[in-house]
Write an enzyme that holds these catalytic residues in place. Sequence first.
Site, PDB file in Angstrom:
ATOM      1  N   SER A 285      16.380  36.978  -2.100  1.00 48.86           N
ATOM      2  CA  SER A 285      17.421  36.790  -2.582  1.00 48.86           C
ATOM      3  C   SER A 285      18.737  37.841  -2.286  1.00 48.86           C
ATOM      4  O   SER A 285      18.900  37.563  -1.044  1.00 48.86           O
ATOM      5  CB  SER A 285      17.217  37.056  -4.547  1.00 48.86           C
ATOM      6  OG  SER A 285      18.242  36.926  -5.156  1.00 48.86           O
ATOM      7  N   ASP A 296      23.715  37.235  11.042  1.00 45.88           N
ATOM      8  CA  ASP A 296      24.700  35.846  11.390  1.00 45.88           C
ATOM      9  C   ASP A 296      25.902  36.776  12.123  1.00 45.88           C
ATOM     10  O   ASP A 296      26.610  36.215  12.795  1.00 45.88           O
ATOM     11  CB  ASP A 296      24.989  35.495  10.275  1.00 45.88           C
ATOM     12  CG  ASP A 296      24.102  34.319   9.799  1.00 45.88           C
ATOM     13  OD1 ASP A 296      22.703  34.509  10.230  1.00 45.88           O
ATOM     14  OD2 ASP A 296      24.256  33.487   9.220  1.00 45.88           O
ATOM     15  N   LYS A 310      14.874  32.637  -1.030  1.00 52.08           N
ATOM     16  CA  LYS A 310      15.373  32.305  -2.223  1.00 52.08           C
ATOM     17  C   LYS A 310      16.765  32.084  -1.767  1.00 52.08           C
ATOM     18  O   LYS A 310      17.547  33.218  -1.700  1.00 52.08           O
ATOM     19  CB  LYS A 310      14.871  33.449  -3.492  1.00 52.08           C
ATOM     20  CG  LYS A 310      15.684  32.973  -4.754  1.00 52.08           C
ATOM     21  CD  LYS A 310      15.344  33.967  -5.546  1.00 52.08           C
ATOM     22  CE  LYS A 310      16.217  33.642  -7.002  1.00 52.08           C
ATOM     23  NZ  LYS A 310      17.650  33.592  -6.933  1.00 52.08           N
TER      24      LYS A 310
END
Length: 521
Positions: A285, A296, A310
């Site tokens: 999460s 990223d 998740k």
Amino acid sequence: MKKILLLLALAANIIPTAAQSESDMEQALRKLYMATVMTTMRYVDSVDANSLVENAIRGMLDKLDPHSTYTNKKETHAFQESMQGSFEGIGVQFNILEDTLLVVQTVSKGPSEKVGIVAGDRIISVNDTSIAGVKMKQEEIISRLRGPKNSKVKLGVKRQGIRETIFFNVTRDKIPLHTLDAAFMLTPSIGLIRFGSFGQTTHQEVMEAIRKLKAQGMQDLVLDLQQNGGGLLNIAADIASELLPKGDTIVYTKGRAVPSQMFVSDGRGGFQGRLAILIDEYSASASEILAGAIQDNDRGILVGRRSFGKGLVQIPINLPDQSMIKLTVSRYYTPSGRSIQKHYTKGDNLSYARDAIDRYNRGELTHADSIHFPDSLRYQTRKQGRTVYGGGGIMPDYFVPLDTTRYTPAYRHISARGIILQSNLRYLDKNRKKLEKQWTDFNLFRSQYQTPDEVVENILKEAQDKKIPLGSESERKQTKEQLAHILKALCARDLWDISEYFAILYANDPVVQKAVELLQP
């Protein structure tokens, strides 16, 4: 019955979507109302209307996804406590799996951890009353575990690998809910911060830790998110803003019936040095949001094993009786566009929960080449164009396998029986004043302290008395080294705090050591 009517009235006020006409909604509500009323009035035995409604809600949500859940008033209060404040109890986080209380995590330095209860334990009895396999309501279990500070409770525990029930006498205490586990220097220039969840105070705790470590010479940071199950999305975004340049995307969400959201770094820049983030199969999460943002945006390196997966966002819907629905309303996406939600089958929550075990059985936790991502889930990082994958957790940049041979079978059995922690408690009880006088400087303790041989030998003797096989002479020697190391860490925890415990424990941790190696100039 008033609760039923009120819930239906609230539901009737919801504006139907284009895909669901008003007549369909009215028909469904009428059907639910009639079923509840007729069952309450005509069933052969008396039934509780509130229970019928709660069961209907749970059944409704159970068919959606593994993270849409209903909590009654007491369960909701417990959930809210986990995000802020404190309570008095035994100090464990738990889930109910197959009608058994499963310990997910013990509160650091809390009552349960102190006596030797560990993650993975199944608490089956409280004060000789069985709570497993008897369909006991969760709120009743909680009420049995909680109680006034200094009151005592006897817990019966089943532990994997141990046939007989283990009993622990726990003294309840006030449980603080700080999320920061540790902050210390790994090397003269590399610091480590570890925290177990993203709560209301986590951002402030992390920033205070960064300030203290900078004062000790920290230039580069290892952020340990291993076994961090997540928490508040906005807190993950706040921490990401401390690490990313201004304008970098952190995460965005998209849902069918709620507005999309995008979180962008505000460039506050609390830390600008080199960064490594540690993740494993239990990092979930909010942990994955932070790790995905760093990966990223090519801001740092990720080390460890593939994360939980998740990628669903829940909002709390407070009901009139202080119960709550946590409803999945959107998916979150990392800056490169990845949804990292792993596959699930609606209604099959058990298989979803067993995913970590299935990964182990497939060899994924020990061999990187056992992990396969389809090309359709291939993405590129924002600045360097490196290949990353979505659709099932976040794969670290540097894989470190789970070392299944790190501990001897004898050590595992000794640890599982709680012998190590009990021995440490007895040793500290007899020698605390002497140790506190001798070891006032932790750095000297870390470099010079050695666990007394007699303490280790007493543990081995106790193990033999309990019929635990110690193996060959070489295995016995290895077990002694492992016992000495963990006892030193436990001693450091009791003399100082949990940060010092991890400072000792991580001295030979392969994931941490890999991160240090990668951050070295």
